[in-house]
Design a protein around this motif. Structure first.
Motif, PDB file in Angstrom:
ATOM      1  N   ARG A  72       1.397  31.114  26.534  1.00 23.29           N
ATOM      2  CA  ARG A  72       2.363  30.267  25.822  1.00 23.29           C
ATOM      3  C   ARG A  72       3.252  31.178  25.009  1.00 23.29           C
ATOM      4  O   ARG A  72       2.793  32.177  24.467  1.00 23.29           O
ATOM      5  N   SER A 111      -4.674  23.434  23.102  1.00 20.09           N
ATOM      6  CA  SER A 111      -3.402  23.994  22.631  1.00 20.09           C
ATOM      7  C   SER A 111      -2.352  22.910  22.469  1.00 20.09           C
ATOM      8  O   SER A 111      -2.335  21.944  23.226  1.00 20.09           O
ATOM      9  N   ASN A 150       6.186  25.587  29.785  1.00 19.67           N
ATOM     10  CA  ASN A 150       5.867  25.908  28.395  1.00 19.67           C
ATOM     11  C   ASN A 150       4.505  26.561  28.251  1.00 19.67           C
ATOM     12  O   ASN A 150       4.312  27.443  27.427  1.00 19.67           O
ATOM     13  N   VAL A 151       3.564  26.042  29.016  1.00 17.91           N
ATOM     14  CA  VAL A 151       2.207  26.592  29.001  1.00 17.91           C
ATOM     15  C   VAL A 151       1.848  26.886  30.453  1.00 17.91           C
ATOM     16  O   VAL A 151       2.053  26.036  31.320  1.00 17.91           O
ATOM     17  N   TYR A 160       1.773  22.192  22.638  1.00 13.87           N
ATOM     18  CA  TYR A 160       2.983  22.741  23.237  1.00 13.87           C
ATOM     19  C   TYR A 160       4.074  21.695  23.079  1.00 13.87           C
ATOM     20  O   TYR A 160       3.783  20.522  22.855  1.00 13.87           O
TER      21      TYR A 160
END
Ligand code: FRU
Length: 467
Positions: free
Chosen positions: A396, A438, A382-383, A440
């Protein structure tokens, strides 16, 4: 809406919403998040009478930016937070469109909130009042009403008072937009918190060599650390650069010398406070033992917010971890607050090539990583963090369009401290010289895989649940 009607609606929303939020696999286990609805800015962060208090912008009635109240948590140890009664609700004429952001002070033993009463009119215009509220004997807050109307020469966008004591006076920094639609920070002074004198603009777009720097500056915070003063602010509308200021709205610091006599701030250039995808509206306070802590909203008011999957479970956003600030070589460093180390379970260690490192369970993880070559960290597909010799690149996918988006931290990174909590990643670079925060939303249990031939030295811990 009358207070009692609103309170009943909030109570109902919390009773219904809480099980959905708390059972969501994306719900954090050691970050602060709303039990239902939308959370944005941290407000009124203070150590008062032996406890820490953190208030927050909260719409308990839904995931949209509406009906802003001040939610309230308190804590003895900066780790375990308890819910307190809602501090402020937008039920008076002067705050009817929202009890917007602000701060808290200890006024001779009385916990006092200074916040923005936001008022929107049908024609789309607005006004703002800077208002006061004081804690009562039940732990709730009694509003005292407006202390300051719109200062002359500014639009209705004047908000987010941060107040502190210096010498014999109270001082306030206030975010503002002037009549030419330039973002500014005003400095005000008061003897009693009720009567304020506007001392003028101390920073902003077109001032102090900053050039065009946005149409509105939100959430200013001014404090001293080391041998200088630091202004944190959230300029809206500053130009995106190739590798900096890539979010819709930025959070930045500038440092210099605040002269209280002449009400002037001689300062240097803008620096991004956090280079990740989600970070905004931070606020600082002093701990009982004199450390300067910062907490931010791990969100950004942008077009992607409502695509976050937690919205279908009735909640959205969380705070960052608490961070201790320090001044080193003229830069502002941020590191996870030391108290978080008590959440560490058994320490594990790995030395060897990244490719052979064990796959790590990323739901509640702290990872200290050193590496001399280029490697990739894959957070559940995902990241993706690419750690190159002179740059970090975080990728991302857009939650809206699915395209890959990138954020950068430029510089030689030799050491990372990474904190993961279900749906968030905070990456501290070189002991806090840079940070990338971040959200996610991986399938759980999420895993972190290291990729590359370079040698790494890793220490890592699973972090205990503490909310
Ligand atoms: C920043 C902000 C503030 C305002 C608050 C409203 O995120 O827009 O300027 O006071 O949020 O929730």
């Amino acid at each position: 809406m009358a207070s009692s009607t609103r309170l009943a609606a909030i109570l109902k929303a919390v009773m219904h919403g809480q099980p959905n939020a708390l059972n969501d696999s994306h719900y954090p286990s050691w970050h602060l998040a709303p039990v239902t609805g939308l959370l944005n800015d941290p407000n009124g962060f203070i150590h008062f009478a032996g406890r820490y208090h953190l208030f927050y912008q909260w719409n308990a009635l839904g995931c949209q930016h509406q009906h802003k109240c001040w939610g309230h948590w308190s804590s003895e140890d900066l780790l375990h937070w308890q819910h307190e009664p809602i501090a402020l609700m937008p039920d008076d004429d002067y705050d009817r469109s929202g009890c917007y952001s602000g701060s808290a002070v200890d006024n001779a033993g009385v916990l006092t909130l200074i916040y923005t009463g936001n008022v929107k009119f049908e024609d789309g215009s607005r006004t703002a009042w800077q208002c006061l509220a004081v804690q009562n004997s039940t732990g709730g807050f009694d509003k005292l009403g407006p202390a300051l109307a719109l200062p002359a020469g500014y639009t209705g966008h004047v908000r987010d008072p941060k107040v502190w004591r210096h010498g014999e006076h109270w001082y306030m920094v206030l975010g503002a937009q002037d009549q030419q639609f330039q973002g500014k920070v005003l400095l005000l002074r008061s003897e009693n918190l009720h009567d304020w004198q506007n001392l003028g603009e101390i920073a902003g777009s077109g001032l102090g060599g900053l050039g065009q720097a946005g149409y509105m500056w939100e959430c200013p915070d001014m404090f001293s650390l080391g041998d200088r003063n630091w202004l944190i602010c959230c300029p809206q509308g500053i130009a995106r650069e190739e590798k900096r200021f890539l979010n819709t709205h930025a959070s930045a610091w500038i440092s210099g010398e605040l002269d209280y006599e002449t009400a002037s701030f001689r300062h240097g250039a803008f620096h991004e406070l956090d280079a990740g995808f989600e970070f905004y509206a931070p606020q600082t306070t002093l701990t009982a033992d004199g450390r300067r802590l910062l907490v931010g909203w791990m969100g950004v008011p942008d077009g992607e917010e409502m695509c976050q999957p937690t919205v279908s479970n009735g909640w959205i956003h969380q705070m960052t971890c608490l961070r201790e600030l320090s001044a080193r070589d003229g830069k502002l460093y941020q590191q996870p607050v030391a108290e978080l180390q008590t959440l560490r379970a058994e320490e594990k260690v790995y030395h060897g090539s990244a490719d052979n490192a064990p796959v790590l369970e990323a739901q509640r993880l702290e990872l200290l990583l050193e590496c001399q070559g280029d490697i990739t960290l894959n957070f559940a597909d995902n990241v993706i963090l690419q750690w190159h010799q002179h740059e970090l690149r975080l990728a991302r996918r857009s939650l809206k369009t699915g395209e890959w988006l990138y954020r950068y931290w430029v510089g030689a990174a030799n050491r990372l401290q990474i904190l993961c909590d279900h749906s968030s990643v905070e990456i501290f670079i070189n002991d806090g010289e840079g940070v990338m925060s971040s959200r996610y939303f991986p399938p759980h249990p999420a895993q972190l895989t290291l990729i590359g031939r370079a040698e790494v030295q890793a220490r890592y811990w699973s972090l205990r649940h503490c909310m």
